[in-house]
Design a protein around this motif. Sequence first.
Motif, PDB file in Angstrom:
ATOM      1  N   PHE A  26       0.830  -1.206   0.000  1.00 42.68           N
ATOM      2  CA  PHE A  26       0.000   0.000   0.000  1.00 42.68           C
ATOM      3  C   PHE A  26       0.866   1.258   0.000  1.00 42.68           C
ATOM      4  O   PHE A  26       1.966   1.282   0.550  1.00 42.68           O
ATOM      5  CB  PHE A  26      -0.925   0.016   1.212  1.00 42.68           C
ATOM      6  CG  PHE A  26      -1.988  -1.046   1.167  1.00 42.68           C
ATOM      7  CD1 PHE A  26      -3.124  -0.873   0.399  1.00 42.68           C
ATOM      8  CD2 PHE A  26      -1.832  -2.224   1.874  1.00 42.68           C
ATOM      9  CE1 PHE A  26      -4.099  -1.859   0.344  1.00 42.68           C
ATOM     10  CE2 PHE A  26      -2.795  -3.217   1.840  1.00 42.68           C
ATOM     11  CZ  PHE A  26      -3.938  -3.033   1.062  1.00 42.68           C
ATOM     12  N   GLY A  27       0.332   2.296  -0.614  1.00 45.84           N
ATOM     13  CA  GLY A  27       1.014   3.577  -0.690  1.00 45.84           C
ATOM     14  C   GLY A  27       0.334   4.425  -1.746  1.00 45.84           C
ATOM     15  O   GLY A  27      -0.852   4.247  -2.043  1.00 45.84           O
ATOM     16  N   THR A  28       1.088   5.370  -2.306  1.00 47.47           N
ATOM     17  CA  THR A  28       0.532   6.206  -3.365  1.00 47.47           C
ATOM     18  C   THR A  28       0.057   5.361  -4.534  1.00 47.47           C
ATOM     19  O   THR A  28      -0.980   5.626  -5.147  1.00 47.47           O
ATOM     20  CB  THR A  28       1.594   7.213  -3.845  1.00 47.47           C
ATOM     21  OG1 THR A  28       2.079   7.957  -2.726  1.00 47.47           O
ATOM     22  CG2 THR A  28       1.007   8.165  -4.871  1.00 47.47           C
ATOM     23  N   VAL A  29       0.841   4.320  -4.827  1.00 53.22           N
ATOM     24  CA  VAL A  29       0.458   3.349  -5.857  1.00 53.22           C
ATOM     25  C   VAL A  29       0.227   2.008  -5.174  1.00 53.22           C
ATOM     26  O   VAL A  29       1.162   1.424  -4.625  1.00 53.22           O
ATOM     27  CB  VAL A  29       1.557   3.211  -6.933  1.00 53.22           C
ATOM     28  CG1 VAL A  29       1.174   2.142  -7.947  1.00 53.22           C
ATOM     29  CG2 VAL A  29       1.808   4.544  -7.619  1.00 53.22           C
ATOM     30  N   ALA A  30      -1.012   1.535  -5.165  1.00 55.46           N
ATOM     31  CA  ALA A  30      -1.318   0.254  -4.534  1.00 55.46           C
ATOM     32  C   ALA A  30      -0.927  -0.889  -5.464  1.00 55.46           C
ATOM     33  O   ALA A  30      -1.148  -0.824  -6.680  1.00 55.46           O
ATOM     34  CB  ALA A  30      -2.809   0.170  -4.200  1.00 55.46           C
ATOM     35  N   LEU A  31      -0.323  -1.915  -4.878  1.00 55.20           N
ATOM     36  CA  LEU A  31       0.081  -3.088  -5.646  1.00 55.20           C
ATOM     37  C   LEU A  31      -0.669  -4.311  -5.141  1.00 55.20           C
ATOM     38  O   LEU A  31      -0.802  -4.507  -3.928  1.00 55.20           O
ATOM     39  CB  LEU A  31       1.590  -3.327  -5.507  1.00 55.20           C
ATOM     40  CG  LEU A  31       2.518  -2.234  -6.047  1.00 55.20           C
ATOM     41  CD1 LEU A  31       3.970  -2.584  -5.736  1.00 55.20           C
ATOM     42  CD2 LEU A  31       2.325  -2.035  -7.541  1.00 55.20           C
ATOM     43  N   ALA A  32      -1.136  -5.129  -6.064  1.00 52.14           N
ATOM     44  CA  ALA A  32      -1.825  -6.365  -5.694  1.00 52.14           C
ATOM     45  C   ALA A  32      -0.838  -7.321  -5.027  1.00 52.14           C
ATOM     46  O   ALA A  32       0.366  -7.275  -5.312  1.00 52.14           O
ATOM     47  CB  ALA A  32      -2.431  -7.018  -6.926  1.00 52.14           C
ATOM     48  N   PRO A  33      -1.324  -8.185  -4.135  1.00 53.59           N
ATOM     49  CA  PRO A  33      -0.427  -9.114  -3.433  1.00 53.59           C
ATOM     50  C   PRO A  33       0.433  -9.964  -4.370  1.00 53.59           C
ATOM     51  O   PRO A  33       1.601 -10.219  -4.072  1.00 53.59           O
ATOM     52  CB  PRO A  33      -1.393  -9.983  -2.621  1.00 53.59           C
ATOM     53  CG  PRO A  33      -2.586  -9.118  -2.403  1.00 53.59           C
ATOM     54  CD  PRO A  33      -2.706  -8.295  -3.639  1.00 53.59           C
ATOM     55  N   ASP A  34      -0.137 -10.403  -5.509  1.00 50.96           N
ATOM     56  CA  ASP A  34       0.645 -11.245  -6.414  1.00 50.96           C
ATOM     57  C   ASP A  34       1.819 -10.475  -7.021  1.00 50.96           C
ATOM     58  O   ASP A  34       2.905 -11.025  -7.232  1.00 50.96           O
ATOM     59  CB  ASP A  34      -0.252 -11.825  -7.507  1.00 50.96           C
ATOM     60  CG  ASP A  34      -0.941 -10.744  -8.331  1.00 50.96           C
ATOM     61  OD1 ASP A  34      -1.238  -9.673  -7.763  1.00 50.96           O
ATOM     62  OD2 ASP A  34      -1.188 -10.966  -9.527  1.00 50.96           O
ATOM     63  N   ARG A  35       1.650  -9.167  -7.270  1.00 52.41           N
ATOM     64  CA  ARG A  35       2.752  -8.357  -7.805  1.00 52.41           C
ATOM     65  C   ARG A  35       3.832  -8.140  -6.754  1.00 52.41           C
ATOM     66  O   ARG A  35       5.021  -8.114  -7.078  1.00 52.41           O
ATOM     67  CB  ARG A  35       2.225  -7.006  -8.306  1.00 52.41           C
ATOM     68  CG  ARG A  35       1.301  -7.095  -9.507  1.00 52.41           C
ATOM     69  CD  ARG A  35       0.930  -5.716 -10.007  1.00 52.41           C
ATOM     70  NE  ARG A  35       2.054  -5.039 -10.638  1.00 52.41           N
ATOM     71  CZ  ARG A  35       2.044  -3.761 -10.987  1.00 52.41           C
ATOM     72  NH1 ARG A  35       0.955  -3.012 -10.749  1.00 52.41           N
ATOM     73  NH2 ARG A  35       3.094  -3.208 -11.556  1.00 52.41           N
ATOM     74  N   VAL A  36       3.411  -7.984  -5.504  1.00 53.03           N
ATOM     75  CA  VAL A  36       4.387  -7.807  -4.418  1.00 53.03           C
ATOM     76  C   VAL A  36       5.220  -9.073  -4.254  1.00 53.03           C
ATOM     77  O   VAL A  36       6.454  -9.026  -4.171  1.00 53.03           O
ATOM     78  CB  VAL A  36       3.675  -7.459  -3.098  1.00 53.03           C
ATOM     79  CG1 VAL A  36       4.669  -7.450  -1.943  1.00 53.03           C
ATOM     80  CG2 VAL A  36       2.975  -6.108  -3.204  1.00 53.03           C
ATOM     81  N   VAL A  37       4.532 -10.229  -4.218  1.00 52.93           N
ATOM     82  CA  VAL A  37       5.246 -11.506  -4.058  1.00 52.93           C
ATOM     83  C   VAL A  37       6.173 -11.751  -5.240  1.00 52.93           C
ATOM     84  O   VAL A  37       7.324 -12.186  -5.077  1.00 52.93           O
ATOM     85  CB  VAL A  37       4.233 -12.660  -3.915  1.00 52.93           C
ATOM     86  CG1 VAL A  37       4.958 -14.002  -3.914  1.00 52.93           C
ATOM     87  CG2 VAL A  37       3.432 -12.493  -2.626  1.00 52.93           C
ATOM     88  N   ALA A  38       5.711 -11.461  -6.448  1.00 46.69           N
ATOM     89  CA  ALA A  38       6.539 -11.658  -7.631  1.00 46.69           C
ATOM     90  C   ALA A  38       7.780 -10.767  -7.588  1.00 46.69           C
ATOM     91  O   ALA A  38       8.883 -11.201  -7.948  1.00 46.69           O
ATOM     92  CB  ALA A  38       5.729 -11.368  -8.893  1.00 46.69           C
ATOM     93  N   ALA A  39       7.618  -9.533  -7.127  1.00 49.53           N
ATOM     94  CA  ALA A  39       8.761  -8.625  -7.017  1.00 49.53           C
ATOM     95  C   ALA A  39       9.761  -9.128  -5.984  1.00 49.53           C
ATOM     96  O   ALA A  39      10.981  -9.059  -6.189  1.00 49.53           O
ATOM     97  CB  ALA A  39       8.277  -7.227  -6.644  1.00 49.53           C
ATOM     98  N   LEU A  40       9.258  -9.665  -4.867  1.00 49.00           N
ATOM     99  CA  LEU A  40      10.154 -10.192  -3.826  1.00 49.00           C
ATOM    100  C   LEU A  40      10.917 -11.419  -4.315  1.00 49.00           C
ATOM    101  O   LEU A  40      12.053 -11.657  -3.894  1.00 49.00           O
ATOM    102  CB  LEU A  40       9.340 -10.540  -2.577  1.00 49.00           C
ATOM    103  CG  LEU A  40       8.725  -9.363  -1.819  1.00 49.00           C
ATOM    104  CD1 LEU A  40       7.847  -9.862  -0.674  1.00 49.00           C
ATOM    105  CD2 LEU A  40       9.808  -8.442  -1.284  1.00 49.00           C
ATOM    106  N   LEU A  41      10.294 -12.191  -5.208  1.00 49.43           N
ATOM    107  CA  LEU A  41      10.937 -13.393  -5.734  1.00 49.43           C
ATOM    108  C   LEU A  41      11.788 -13.114  -6.970  1.00 49.43           C
ATOM    109  O   LEU A  41      12.384 -14.037  -7.530  1.00 49.43           O
ATOM    110  CB  LEU A  41       9.867 -14.443  -6.075  1.00 49.43           C
ATOM    111  CG  LEU A  41       9.049 -14.986  -4.896  1.00 49.43           C
ATOM    112  CD1 LEU A  41       7.979 -15.946  -5.389  1.00 49.43           C
ATOM    113  CD2 LEU A  41       9.948 -15.664  -3.874  1.00 49.43           C
ATOM    114  N   GLY A  42      11.824 -11.847  -7.395  1.00 48.23           N
ATOM    115  CA  GLY A  42      12.634 -11.489  -8.549  1.00 48.23           C
ATOM    116  C   GLY A  42      11.992 -11.788  -9.872  1.00 48.23           C
ATOM    117  O   GLY A  42      12.672 -11.797 -10.913  1.00 48.23           O
ATOM    118  N   ARG A  43      10.682 -12.018  -9.876  1.00 49.41           N
ATOM    119  CA  ARG A  43       9.991 -12.364 -11.125  1.00 49.41           C
ATOM    120  C   ARG A  43       8.954 -11.309 -11.514  1.00 49.41           C
ATOM    121  O   ARG A  43       8.175 -11.526 -12.439  1.00 49.41           O
ATOM    122  CB  ARG A  43       9.302 -13.717 -10.987  1.00 49.41           C
ATOM    123  CG  ARG A  43      10.255 -14.884 -10.735  1.00 49.41           C
ATOM    124  CD  ARG A  43       9.579 -16.207 -11.070  1.00 49.41           C
ATOM    125  NE  ARG A  43       8.444 -16.453 -10.200  1.00 49.41           N
ATOM    126  CZ  ARG A  43       8.486 -17.186  -9.077  1.00 49.41           C
ATOM    127  NH1 ARG A  43       9.642 -17.718  -8.695  1.00 49.41           N
ATOM    128  NH2 ARG A  43       7.411 -17.383  -8.359  1.00 49.41           N
TER     129      ARG A  43
END
Length: 330
Positions: A26-43
């Motif tokens: 959450f923030g100025t630009v909200a990100l869906a949980p799947d995008r957050v997890v994908a970013a953490l996994l480098g994908r």
Amino acid sequence: MTRGSIALSATLLGLTVLAALASLGFGTVALAPDRVVAALLGRGDMIAATIVLELRMPRMLLGLLVGAMLGLAGAALQGFLRNPLAEPSVLGASNAAALGAVIALYFGLAELHPALLPLLAIATGLVALVTLFGLSGQSESALTLILAGIAIATLAGAGISLALNLSPNPFAAMEIMNWLLGSLENRSSQHVWIALPFLLAGGALLLWDGRALDALTLGEDGARTLGINLTAVRWRLMIGVSIGVGGAVAVSGSIGFIGLIVPHLIRPFTDRSPSAVLIPAAIGGALLLTLADLGVRLIPATNELKLGVVTAFIGVPVFLVHLMRERRLW
């Protein structure tokens, strides 16, 4: 730790993990949980990876680390001084570290290198420690430490006011005021690595003397009878507070009330012994500051609210409730 403290710590830890994940999403630009997890996994996609890893991850980590340090420091000081209203600012550590950061801003040192501001804040925190021991001498009395800490905090506060009064231009004064209000905005991984060693070292020293803090509930004479070296305990506690809180204030600015209110919120769920409060207070501080930082991003405002303002609005009612409870006991 007792079984109840372990269960409490596990519950708080689970809530803290959820708050940390929410902080990434959450923030100025909200990100869906799947995008957050994908970013953490480098994908993840490049935009999500940049937002999560470069902007929100350092901010989230600092919120956890700073909150844990402030909560732990407050719990340790309340146990050592046997004063339910004790917090890091009582010993002048917060004000002294803030003064160091203000000096870096006032003289433009922060513009030379980003590390100079936190390093100078930590250095002034250590100077405050030396001054504290010089003023208190060989006395082991908690009252002597409190009075010496008040003197240091007042002197540091006067230095901050002087810097604001003599600020060469309104923009410099505004920069100093914004920093004093406390914030985790625009922090980078560099800030995390600068503060991390000091926060870990300070936290380890504060956790070292849980048994001694329990013994101090019997009074100083009772603790000595149990074989507690109060001078060594005081040294470890003061160094831990100065290093840990100095490192925290150096990267987050002045954030009040976390060290005061978190132990009070945690204590009713434990056996009320000082050692049982330490670890839950650290986790609770991390949880509360992460939620407060999440709140400043979600509250609609023209400019992002400062974290110190939000924690003050949370802390003052808790302080007043405790004050009214004490009055009824009298």
